[in-house]
Design a protein around this motif. Structure first.
Motif, PDB file in Angstrom:
ATOM      1  N   ASP A  11     -43.548  83.680  70.230  1.00  0.00           N
ATOM      2  CA  ASP A  11     -42.120  83.429  70.103  1.00  0.00           C
ATOM      3  C   ASP A  11     -41.846  81.938  70.060  1.00  0.00           C
ATOM      4  O   ASP A  11     -42.547  81.137  70.663  1.00  0.00           O
ATOM      5  CB  ASP A  11     -41.358  84.031  71.283  1.00  0.00           C
ATOM      6  CG  ASP A  11     -41.469  85.539  71.333  1.00  0.00           C
ATOM      7  OD1 ASP A  11     -41.728  86.140  70.270  1.00  0.00           O
ATOM      8  OD2 ASP A  11     -41.304  86.099  72.423  1.00  0.00           O
ATOM      9  N   LYS A  12     -40.785  81.581  69.347  1.00  0.00           N
ATOM     10  CA  LYS A  12     -40.347  80.188  69.307  1.00  0.00           C
ATOM     11  C   LYS A  12     -39.698  79.846  70.643  1.00  0.00           C
ATOM     12  O   LYS A  12     -38.876  80.618  71.158  1.00  0.00           O
ATOM     13  CB  LYS A  12     -39.343  80.011  68.174  1.00  0.00           C
ATOM     14  CG  LYS A  12     -38.850  78.605  68.023  1.00  0.00           C
ATOM     15  CD  LYS A  12     -37.859  78.492  66.880  1.00  0.00           C
ATOM     16  CE  LYS A  12     -37.326  77.074  66.828  1.00  0.00           C
ATOM     17  NZ  LYS A  12     -36.265  76.948  65.833  1.00  0.00           N
ATOM     18  N   PRO A  13     -40.038  78.716  71.246  1.00  0.00           N
ATOM     19  CA  PRO A  13     -39.419  78.366  72.528  1.00  0.00           C
ATOM     20  C   PRO A  13     -37.926  78.103  72.360  1.00  0.00           C
ATOM     21  O   PRO A  13     -37.477  77.617  71.322  1.00  0.00           O
ATOM     22  CB  PRO A  13     -40.159  77.098  72.949  1.00  0.00           C
ATOM     23  CG  PRO A  13     -40.783  76.565  71.722  1.00  0.00           C
ATOM     24  CD  PRO A  13     -40.980  77.707  70.787  1.00  0.00           C
ATOM     25  N   ARG A  14     -37.173  78.446  73.378  1.00  0.00           N
ATOM     26  CA  ARG A  14     -35.726  78.230  73.317  1.00  0.00           C
ATOM     27  C   ARG A  14     -35.206  77.844  74.696  1.00  0.00           C
ATOM     28  O   ARG A  14     -35.852  78.092  75.716  1.00  0.00           O
ATOM     29  CB  ARG A  14     -35.005  79.456  72.789  1.00  0.00           C
ATOM     30  CG  ARG A  14     -35.234  80.694  73.612  1.00  0.00           C
ATOM     31  CD  ARG A  14     -34.658  81.909  72.911  1.00  0.00           C
ATOM     32  NE  ARG A  14     -35.122  83.095  73.598  1.00  0.00           N
ATOM     33  CZ  ARG A  14     -34.324  84.009  74.118  1.00  0.00           C
ATOM     34  NH1 ARG A  14     -33.028  83.874  74.004  1.00  0.00           N
ATOM     35  NH2 ARG A  14     -34.819  85.050  74.731  1.00  0.00           N
ATOM     36  N   GLU A  15     -34.025  77.272  74.694  1.00  0.00           N
ATOM     37  CA  GLU A  15     -33.402  76.845  75.944  1.00  0.00           C
ATOM     38  C   GLU A  15     -32.796  78.034  76.666  1.00  0.00           C
ATOM     39  O   GLU A  15     -32.437  79.038  76.051  1.00  0.00           O
ATOM     40  CB  GLU A  15     -32.317  75.818  75.661  1.00  0.00           C
ATOM     41  CG  GLU A  15     -32.852  74.517  75.117  1.00  0.00           C
ATOM     42  CD  GLU A  15     -31.761  73.495  74.923  1.00  0.00           C
ATOM     43  OE1 GLU A  15     -30.573  73.847  75.099  1.00  0.00           O
ATOM     44  OE2 GLU A  15     -32.087  72.361  74.598  1.00  0.00           O
ATOM     45  N   TRP A  16     -32.679  77.882  77.979  1.00  0.00           N
ATOM     46  CA  TRP A  16     -32.006  78.894  78.779  1.00  0.00           C
ATOM     47  C   TRP A  16     -30.510  78.636  78.724  1.00  0.00           C
ATOM     48  O   TRP A  16     -30.051  77.490  78.637  1.00  0.00           O
ATOM     49  CB  TRP A  16     -32.483  78.839  80.217  1.00  0.00           C
ATOM     50  CG  TRP A  16     -33.898  79.256  80.408  1.00  0.00           C
ATOM     51  CD1 TRP A  16     -34.750  79.797  79.486  1.00  0.00           C
ATOM     52  CD2 TRP A  16     -34.649  79.155  81.618  1.00  0.00           C
ATOM     53  NE1 TRP A  16     -35.961  80.047  80.051  1.00  0.00           N
ATOM     54  CE2 TRP A  16     -35.937  79.661  81.348  1.00  0.00           C
ATOM     55  CE3 TRP A  16     -34.360  78.686  82.884  1.00  0.00           C
ATOM     56  CZ2 TRP A  16     -36.916  79.707  82.327  1.00  0.00           C
ATOM     57  CZ3 TRP A  16     -35.342  78.743  83.849  1.00  0.00           C
ATOM     58  CH2 TRP A  16     -36.600  79.258  83.563  1.00  0.00           C
ATOM     59  N   ARG A  17     -29.706  79.689  78.810  1.00  0.00           N
ATOM     60  CA  ARG A  17     -28.250  79.542  78.794  1.00  0.00           C
ATOM     61  C   ARG A  17     -27.753  79.232  80.197  1.00  0.00           C
ATOM     62  O   ARG A  17     -27.989  79.989  81.140  1.00  0.00           O
ATOM     63  CB  ARG A  17     -27.608  80.810  78.271  1.00  0.00           C
ATOM     64  CG  ARG A  17     -27.856  81.000  76.787  1.00  0.00           C
ATOM     65  CD  ARG A  17     -27.276  82.255  76.225  1.00  0.00           C
ATOM     66  NE  ARG A  17     -25.929  82.517  76.701  1.00  0.00           N
ATOM     67  CZ  ARG A  17     -25.345  83.698  76.618  1.00  0.00           C
ATOM     68  NH1 ARG A  17     -25.994  84.704  76.078  1.00  0.00           N
ATOM     69  NH2 ARG A  17     -24.130  83.876  77.064  1.00  0.00           N
ATOM     70  N   ASN A  71     -33.806  72.755  81.139  1.00  0.00           N
ATOM     71  CA  ASN A  71     -33.608  72.501  79.714  1.00  0.00           C
ATOM     72  C   ASN A  71     -33.832  71.035  79.369  1.00  0.00           C
ATOM     73  O   ASN A  71     -34.436  70.714  78.343  1.00  0.00           O
ATOM     74  CB  ASN A  71     -32.209  72.929  79.284  1.00  0.00           C
ATOM     75  CG  ASN A  71     -32.064  74.430  79.229  1.00  0.00           C
ATOM     76  OD1 ASN A  71     -33.045  75.159  79.182  1.00  0.00           O
ATOM     77  ND2 ASN A  71     -30.832  74.898  79.260  1.00  0.00           N
ATOM     78  N   ARG A  75     -36.769  69.804  76.898  1.00  0.00           N
ATOM     79  CA  ARG A  75     -36.463  69.065  75.676  1.00  0.00           C
ATOM     80  C   ARG A  75     -37.200  67.739  75.614  1.00  0.00           C
ATOM     81  O   ARG A  75     -37.649  67.324  74.553  1.00  0.00           O
ATOM     82  CB  ARG A  75     -34.961  68.796  75.574  1.00  0.00           C
ATOM     83  CG  ARG A  75     -34.256  69.821  74.749  1.00  0.00           C
ATOM     84  CD  ARG A  75     -32.805  69.463  74.576  1.00  0.00           C
ATOM     85  NE  ARG A  75     -32.094  70.150  75.647  1.00  0.00           N
ATOM     86  CZ  ARG A  75     -31.131  69.626  76.387  1.00  0.00           C
ATOM     87  NH1 ARG A  75     -30.720  68.409  76.170  1.00  0.00           N
ATOM     88  NH2 ARG A  75     -30.554  70.311  77.327  1.00  0.00           N
ATOM     89  N   TRP A  79     -40.968  70.166  74.468  1.00  0.00           N
ATOM     90  CA  TRP A  79     -40.673  70.419  73.069  1.00  0.00           C
ATOM     91  C   TRP A  79     -40.061  69.202  72.379  1.00  0.00           C
ATOM     92  O   TRP A  79     -39.058  69.337  71.682  1.00  0.00           O
ATOM     93  CB  TRP A  79     -39.687  71.556  72.894  1.00  0.00           C
ATOM     94  CG  TRP A  79     -39.914  72.780  73.699  1.00  0.00           C
ATOM     95  CD1 TRP A  79     -41.083  73.427  73.900  1.00  0.00           C
ATOM     96  CD2 TRP A  79     -38.925  73.521  74.405  1.00  0.00           C
ATOM     97  NE1 TRP A  79     -40.890  74.528  74.679  1.00  0.00           N
ATOM     98  CE2 TRP A  79     -39.570  74.610  75.009  1.00  0.00           C
ATOM     99  CE3 TRP A  79     -37.561  73.385  74.595  1.00  0.00           C
ATOM    100  CZ2 TRP A  79     -38.894  75.545  75.779  1.00  0.00           C
ATOM    101  CZ3 TRP A  79     -36.892  74.308  75.348  1.00  0.00           C
ATOM    102  CH2 TRP A  79     -37.558  75.370  75.921  1.00  0.00           C
ATOM    103  N   LEU A  82     -39.361  69.655  68.581  1.00  0.00           N
ATOM    104  CA  LEU A  82     -38.382  70.637  68.123  1.00  0.00           C
ATOM    105  C   LEU A  82     -36.963  70.099  68.117  1.00  0.00           C
ATOM    106  O   LEU A  82     -36.089  70.680  67.494  1.00  0.00           O
ATOM    107  CB  LEU A  82     -38.446  71.896  69.001  1.00  0.00           C
ATOM    108  CG  LEU A  82     -39.766  72.667  68.960  1.00  0.00           C
ATOM    109  CD1 LEU A  82     -39.686  73.854  69.900  1.00  0.00           C
ATOM    110  CD2 LEU A  82     -40.085  73.120  67.566  1.00  0.00           C
ATOM    111  N   SER A  83     -36.719  69.023  68.826  1.00  0.00           N
ATOM    112  CA  SER A  83     -35.355  68.490  68.939  1.00  0.00           C
ATOM    113  C   SER A  83     -34.922  67.757  67.703  1.00  0.00           C
ATOM    114  O   SER A  83     -35.618  67.193  66.960  1.00  0.00           O
ATOM    115  CB  SER A  83     -35.252  67.550  70.134  1.00  0.00           C
ATOM    116  OG  SER A  83     -35.530  68.251  71.304  1.00  0.00           O
TER     117      SER A  83
END
Length: 83
Positions: A11-17, A71, A75, A79, A82-83
């Motif tokens: 899976d592509k890494p993503r930030e938490w909400r 996050n 960032r 990652w 990715l930014s």
């Protein structure tokens, strides 16, 4: 450079909400406040409501702050490409 890990996810890494973390923290705070209020059931009702509200606010802010920090660190360190 990513941190070493034995787990490789496709899976592509993503930030938490942050809003979701605050909602979960508020729910945990409500449960904690209810347990504390029930343990001290001889208190006045207004004091119990204030205890629950304080726990809800405290846990929500704590969880939202931890998520925002996670996050930010992800960032900057994990990652950056990715930014």
């Amino acid at each position: 450079m990513p941190l070493p890990s034995l787990y490789v996810s496709e899976d592509k890494p993503r930030e938490w909400r942050v809003s979701r973390a605050a909602a979960y923290g508020a729910a945990l705070g409500a449960v904690a406040g209810l347990f504390k209020t029930l343990a001290l059931s001889h208190q006045h009702v207004a004091i119990g409501v204030a205890e629950i509200a304080g726990a809800v606010l405290g846990f929500a802010l704590l969880c939202a702050g931890a998520t925002a920090l996670r996050n930010f660190i992800a960032r900057r360190l994990i990652w950056p490409e990715l930014s």
